[in-house]
Design an enzyme around this catalytic site. Sequence first.
Site: not given
Length: 437
Positions: A138, A145, A210, A212, A244, A248, A251, A264, A268, A384
């Site tokens: 990844d 970001h 996430e 992606e 993904d 949080r 992490q 993580k 996925t 975000e």
Amino acid sequence: MPLLNETHDPGLTSWVASANDGRTDFPIQNLPFAVFRRQGSGEAWRGGVAIGDRIVDLAAAVAAGVFTDEALAPARAAAGSTLNDLMGLGPKSASALRHALSKGLRTGATEEAALSACLVPQAQAEYQVPARIGDYTDFYTSVHHATNIGKQFRPDNPLLPNYKWVPIGYHGRSSSIGVSGQSFRRPHGQAKAPDADAPVVRPSQRMDIELEMGVFIGAGNALGEPVGIGEAESRIFGLVLLNDWSARDIQPWEYQPLGPFLAKNFATTVSPWVVTLEALAPFRAPFTRPENDPQPLPYLSSDANRAEGGLDIQLEALIQTPVMREQGAAPARLALTNYRHAYWTAAQMVTHHTVNGCNLQPGDLLGTGTLSGPTLDQACALIELTCGGKHPIALPNGEQRAWLEDGDTVVLRGWCERPGATRIGFGECVGTVLPAV
Ligand code: CA
């Protein structure tokens, strides 16, 4: 870099009527690959190609003798239970198969009778992860970001000094990669409140997404042999949508000094349809750097990469809560962005990954990293969008979300449209958070 050819001609139509409605993700100009079978059938998994709302069953088409010459070997390779063999044959073979499918699915094709017997409705299909993914890496290719996240984890020092020089990445985990439709248990893990003396282990309270893109490697490289920037795209088979999922609260406590780990690797999700780099040829975009930023080192730089190393792919994330589902409400948009905002291109990811001689293999998966764009409505993670949970999102039905709650479903979509080209899409990447064990 794949060139435009007759398979991209916007004038082409198919004898499969649903491919011609102008709204489908899968017109004859797209022809993405997946691994599928009829739902609940116990049939063998095999490769298929999307056309409108149907799937061309490649195992059936091979058995029917539809493919000849240069298209035969890749068609046979794609008829198995993973796409690894097709991917490993390289872009010329995949292109020969694409050309044969384009010809056979065109309005007026002599193959119509044989191929129409090989169609399966997508509504009756279930899918598998399209390749046996040996390794998953990844990256972190959105500077927006990286800056937004950095501000929350390190307010004084949001963007680390290496970011503008080296495509940042880490080795992920392939065993927990699932295909669209995946649901997974909310993970447990260690989390430590800033004012607490010690961490506790508990279900994550800050579940996030996430948005992606996933890049599937085609023909790989031998151990010890780097792939130069001029060759890098010939090692890419195609792209999928990738979510993904991220915890949080786990992490920030675990990520230093070695990077992401259990925050993580519990799930996925990828979309089933792999859109080939050749199908994306009409949607190339220049790669540019802000004037005051360092230019990439020579091994990450080429005229072709500057001219059209980027991809103009619209990307959308949506949420559907259990209440919305009960109300019959459609998923609500969380973010809309574009892959062209990435700070590093797909070719640069491949070249950097192999600069030390690391070998990539057919079916390996590279994540681009969260593809947030320059403005907040283009931010592709809740961390975000909600400023770390401080400003929950208001959903159309009056509900709010700072983080994902149990039963929430997230839908990713992607598509390309440009004047002079036929719109193509990636289908959907759907996943649902279940309550913790
Ligand atoms: Ca990521």
